[in-house]
Design a protein around this motif. Structure first.
Motif, short mmCIF file in Angstrom:
data_model
loop_
_atom_site.label_atom_id
_atom_site.label_comp_id
_atom_site.label_asym_id
_atom_site.label_seq_id
_atom_site.Cartn_x
_atom_site.Cartn_y
_atom_site.Cartn_z
N SER A 45 5.91 10.26 -8.46
CA SER A 45 6.16 9.16 -9.38
C SER A 45 4.84 8.49 -9.71
O SER A 45 4.26 7.80 -8.87
CB SER A 45 7.13 8.14 -8.77
OG SER A 45 7.31 7.04 -9.65
N THR A 46 4.34 8.71 -10.90
CA THR A 46 3.04 8.17 -11.27
C THR A 46 3.06 6.67 -11.52
O THR A 46 2.03 6.08 -11.82
CB THR A 46 2.49 8.91 -12.51
OG1 THR A 46 3.44 8.82 -13.58
CG2 THR A 46 2.21 10.36 -12.20
N GLY A 47 4.23 6.05 -11.38
CA GLY A 47 4.29 4.60 -11.39
C GLY A 47 3.72 4.01 -10.11
O GLY A 47 3.47 2.80 -10.03
N PHE A 48 3.50 4.86 -9.11
CA PHE A 48 2.84 4.48 -7.88
C PHE A 48 1.49 5.21 -7.81
O PHE A 48 1.28 6.20 -8.52
CB PHE A 48 3.69 4.87 -6.67
CG PHE A 48 4.98 4.13 -6.57
CD1 PHE A 48 5.04 2.90 -5.93
CD2 PHE A 48 6.16 4.66 -7.09
CE1 PHE A 48 6.24 2.20 -5.81
CE2 PHE A 48 7.36 3.96 -6.98
CZ PHE A 48 7.40 2.74 -6.35
N PRO A 49 0.57 4.75 -6.97
CA PRO A 49 -0.72 5.45 -6.84
C PRO A 49 -0.48 6.91 -6.46
O PRO A 49 0.17 7.21 -5.45
CB PRO A 49 -1.43 4.70 -5.72
CG PRO A 49 -0.79 3.35 -5.68
CD PRO A 49 0.64 3.57 -6.08
N THR A 50 -0.98 7.82 -7.28
CA THR A 50 -0.75 9.25 -7.06
C THR A 50 -2.04 10.02 -7.22
O THR A 50 -2.66 10.00 -8.28
CB THR A 50 0.28 9.79 -8.08
OG1 THR A 50 1.49 9.02 -7.99
CG2 THR A 50 0.59 11.26 -7.82
N PRO A 51 -2.51 10.70 -6.19
CA PRO A 51 -3.74 11.51 -6.32
C PRO A 51 -3.54 12.60 -7.36
O PRO A 51 -2.47 13.20 -7.46
CB PRO A 51 -3.91 12.11 -4.92
CG PRO A 51 -3.11 11.24 -4.01
CD PRO A 51 -1.94 10.78 -4.84
N GLY B 291 1.02 11.89 -1.83
CA GLY B 291 1.20 12.48 -3.16
C GLY B 291 2.60 12.26 -3.70
O GLY B 291 2.81 12.22 -4.90
N VAL B 292 3.58 12.13 -2.82
CA VAL B 292 4.97 11.86 -3.19
C VAL B 292 5.37 10.51 -2.62
O VAL B 292 4.69 9.95 -1.76
CB VAL B 292 5.92 12.96 -2.66
CG1 VAL B 292 5.63 14.29 -3.32
CG2 VAL B 292 5.81 13.07 -1.13
N ILE B 293 6.50 10.00 -3.09
CA ILE B 293 6.98 8.71 -2.60
C ILE B 293 8.48 8.82 -2.32
O ILE B 293 9.22 9.53 -3.02
CB ILE B 293 6.68 7.58 -3.60
CG1 ILE B 293 6.83 6.20 -2.93
CG2 ILE B 293 7.52 7.70 -4.86
CD1 ILE B 293 5.97 5.14 -3.56
N TYR B 294 8.91 8.14 -1.28
CA TYR B 294 10.32 8.15 -0.89
C TYR B 294 11.17 7.59 -2.02
O TYR B 294 10.86 6.54 -2.58
CB TYR B 294 10.50 7.32 0.38
CG TYR B 294 11.92 7.13 0.83
CD1 TYR B 294 12.75 8.22 1.09
CD2 TYR B 294 12.43 5.86 1.03
CE1 TYR B 294 14.04 8.05 1.52
CE2 TYR B 294 13.72 5.66 1.47
CZ TYR B 294 14.53 6.76 1.71
OH TYR B 294 15.82 6.57 2.15
N ASP B 295 12.29 8.29 -2.33
CA ASP B 295 13.09 7.87 -3.49
C ASP B 295 14.53 7.55 -3.14
O ASP B 295 15.20 6.89 -3.93
CB ASP B 295 13.06 8.94 -4.57
CG ASP B 295 13.54 8.42 -5.92
OD1 ASP B 295 13.00 7.39 -6.39
OD2 ASP B 295 14.47 9.03 -6.50
N ASP C 267 0.86 -1.18 0.00
CA ASP C 267 0.00 0.00 0.00
C ASP C 267 0.90 1.23 0.00
O ASP C 267 1.12 1.86 1.03
CB ASP C 267 -0.90 -0.02 1.24
CG ASP C 267 -1.93 1.10 1.26
OD1 ASP C 267 -2.12 1.75 0.22
OD2 ASP C 267 -2.52 1.33 2.34
N PRO C 268 1.47 1.59 -1.16
CA PRO C 268 2.47 2.66 -1.21
C PRO C 268 2.00 3.95 -0.56
O PRO C 268 0.83 4.34 -0.67
CB PRO C 268 2.70 2.85 -2.72
CG PRO C 268 2.36 1.51 -3.31
CD PRO C 268 1.20 1.01 -2.48
N GLU C 269 2.91 4.61 0.12
CA GLU C 269 2.57 5.81 0.87
C GLU C 269 2.11 6.97 -0.01
O GLU C 269 1.46 7.91 0.45
CB GLU C 269 3.77 6.26 1.70
CG GLU C 269 4.98 6.76 0.92
CD GLU C 269 5.98 5.68 0.54
OE1 GLU C 269 7.15 6.02 0.28
OE2 GLU C 269 5.60 4.48 0.50
#
Length: 536
Positions: free
Chosen positions: A430-436, A385-389, A378-380
């Motif tokens: 990163s729109t490769g993950f769920p992004t509002p 809106g953002v993801i740890y990179d 369940d990606p953060e």
């Protein structure tokens, strides 16, 4: 002697990255007096300390949004709250047996010291004309005792103290807020902090400051073990569970509070917006705590979340509460909270890559892995809106969208850079993950992480409830609020006054707008991901 009345006036390296990140049975005979202070062997005895505190009028009357922050901060502060005499190792140290209490509730202090006597001073952290703290209460001199050596559980490598209670502290008259208790050993032998939160009973109409206590504890290596490594320095020797039943080993016992939270609290209290106070364990435990909140603030390093905390913050967003993520690497680790011998929610369980060994997982609890990882991925990013990179980086912060309302009053132009503001961990869209969507990128900063080119992003999105969600995408944001120098010294990672001015003004704009209600109704996000990244 009576208590003093205070005048109103990634894994594997052991994650030593923190060094880079942070460079009662006896009763009172009368109000403020103590009748004995003998430590018992059952962990519950010790002196009961009833605080006169600041005396009459110590707690300002609630304003229309709850506790009156302006009135509290109009009181004289005490600039001498800092630890100036650390003393020899383990000269004095302690912990509270409650992470948070409601105003007027009591908590136990468990203190170990080599000194014959010590005192406890309770400082409420805020603005106070720049003093940053107010002395609310001070104990009489208490007998000191050297507590037993800790034990390490063989299965989880969790450090346990099992220290008897030294004293019981009564918080009657203490205003809501974030506190540092300073332990002072007699004769100047040492000083240490013990953090505790006097939490708010409700958050309706207020901006909620959430102390990231689970993350503080994960990075705590007191007793030789933390959630990243053990005495050998290896990841395989890490603790699989850590407990609040021990002191903090860094920042003079204050945990991550002073670097990643105190500057934000000072700014919010200086603005005088209606505030409420809670910890991550409170948010996880109390489903309705955030009900009606104007906004929820996640501070500079807020990595370890339980599924319950995430669900309650998401529900608040979907009901119209704004969410501000003022750090990076937020909501990354999925944890489970369990009781300790001293009370509920005092053990942070996080097996990470060893989740199959977790007895709780075998009983059907969610795996304590990264939120983005299986099982139960369940990606953060669906919340943030953002993801740890990545980690580590040190790079300039580059403005991409200078006309955004959050940059109002800063005078920034497209391409302006702010040295060292991106670090030491960073997030991106990163729109490769769920992004509002819609989501706006305000800053898009080139970084190189262990030889891999990437970008850091600051982002803002809005949802149908009207809530706005803002994420800085850098862990140094809150730290930068205190940056006033020329950036040449090693302190604050070389952040300079320009970075301090930028982050302060943007945060002021953010807090004022978020305190006014659902920000998406007045500031709807205008999606620009394609323009920034050149694709969907």
């Amino acid at each position: 002697m009576d208590q003093e009345q205070i005048p109103g006036g990634p894994e594997g390296t052991g994650r030593r990255r923190f060094l880079a990140l942070a460079t009662g049975t006896a009763t009172a005979a009368g109000l403020g007096s103590v009748a004995g202070c003998a430590s018992g062997g059952d962990g519950t005895s010790g002196a009961t300390l009833k605080g006169k505190g600041a005396g009459k009028g110590s707690t300002p009357e609630p304003g229309p949004g709850g506790f009156d922050v302006k009135a509290e901060n109009a009181r004289p502060g005490n600039a001498d709250w800092r630890v100036t005499k650390a003393g020899p190792a383990r000269a004095i140290e302690g912990f509270a047996d409650r992470v948070s209490v409601l105003p007027g509730e009591s908590f136990g202090l468990h203190v170990s010291t080599t000194a014959p006597r010590f005192t406890v001073s309770a400082y409420r952290m805020g603005w106070y004309g720049g003093a940053r703290a107010r002395l609310v209460w001070r104990s009489e001199a208490l007998p000191g005792v050297r507590q037993p050596e800790p034990a390490v559980e063989s299965g989880t490598r969790m450090v346990r103290t099992r220290w008897p209670r030294t004293a019981t502290v009564d918080t009657k008259g203490w205003p809501e807020g974030c506190y540092l208790l300073r332990l002072d050993a007699q004769g100047g032998e040492g000083q240490r902090f013990v953090p505790v939160t006097v939490r708010s009973a409700a958050a309706a109409g207020r901006t909620v400051m959430v102390n990231a206590v689970a993350t503080w504890q994960a990075y705590n290596r007191w007793g030789g073990y933390g959630s990243y490594d053990g005495p050998s320095g290896g990841y395989a020797s890490r603790s699989l569970s850590v407990t609040f039943d021990r002191p903090y080993d860094y920042d003079d016992g204050a945990g991550l509070f002073l670097v990643y939270e105190a500057p934000l609290i000072a700014l919010a209290e200086r603005l005088g917006i209606p505030l409420a106070y809670a910890t991550t364990t409170d948010v996880a435990r109390e489903r309705r705590l955030l009900e009606g909140a104007a906004a929820v603030l996640s501070p500079g390093h807020d990595e370890y979340w339980s599924p319950e905390q995430r669900a309650h913050v998401t529900a608040a967003r979907d009901a119209g509460s704004n969410i501000a993520i003022l750090g990076a690497n937020c909501c990354f680790r999925r944890i489970r909270l369990e009781p300790s011998e001293l009370g509920p929610d005092r053990t942070v369980v996080c097996y990470k890559s060893s989740y199959e060994q977790d007895p709780g997982f075998k009983r059907g609890h969610p795996a304590t892995v990264d939120f983005r990882s299986a099982p139960g991925a369940d990606p953060e990013s669906s919340l943030l809106g953002v993801i740890y990179d990545g980690y580590p980086v040190d790079a300039p912060y580059v403005v991409t969208n200078p006309g955004h309302w959050l940059f109002e009053g800063t005078g920034v132009k497209a391409g302006d850079g702010f040295a060292h503001l991106v670090g030491v961990e960073y997030d991106k869209v990163s729109t490769g993950f769920p992004t509002p969507r819609p989501i706006e990128i305000l800053a898009h900063s080139p970084v190189v992480c262990e030889g891999r080119p990437s970008h850091q992003d600051t982002a803002y999105y809005t949802v149908p409830s009207g809530a706005g969600v803002f994420a800085t995408g850098t862990m140094r944001w809150v730290e930068a609020l205190d940056a006033t120098g020329d950036g040449r010294s090693g302190a604050n990672h070389g952040l300079d006054a320009r970075a301090g001015a930028l982050t302060t003004r943007v945060t002021e704009n953010l807090l004022r707008a978020f305190a006014a209600g659902p920000a998406g109704k007045t500031h709807p996000a205008q999606d620009n991901v394609n323009a920034v990244y050149g694709g969907s």
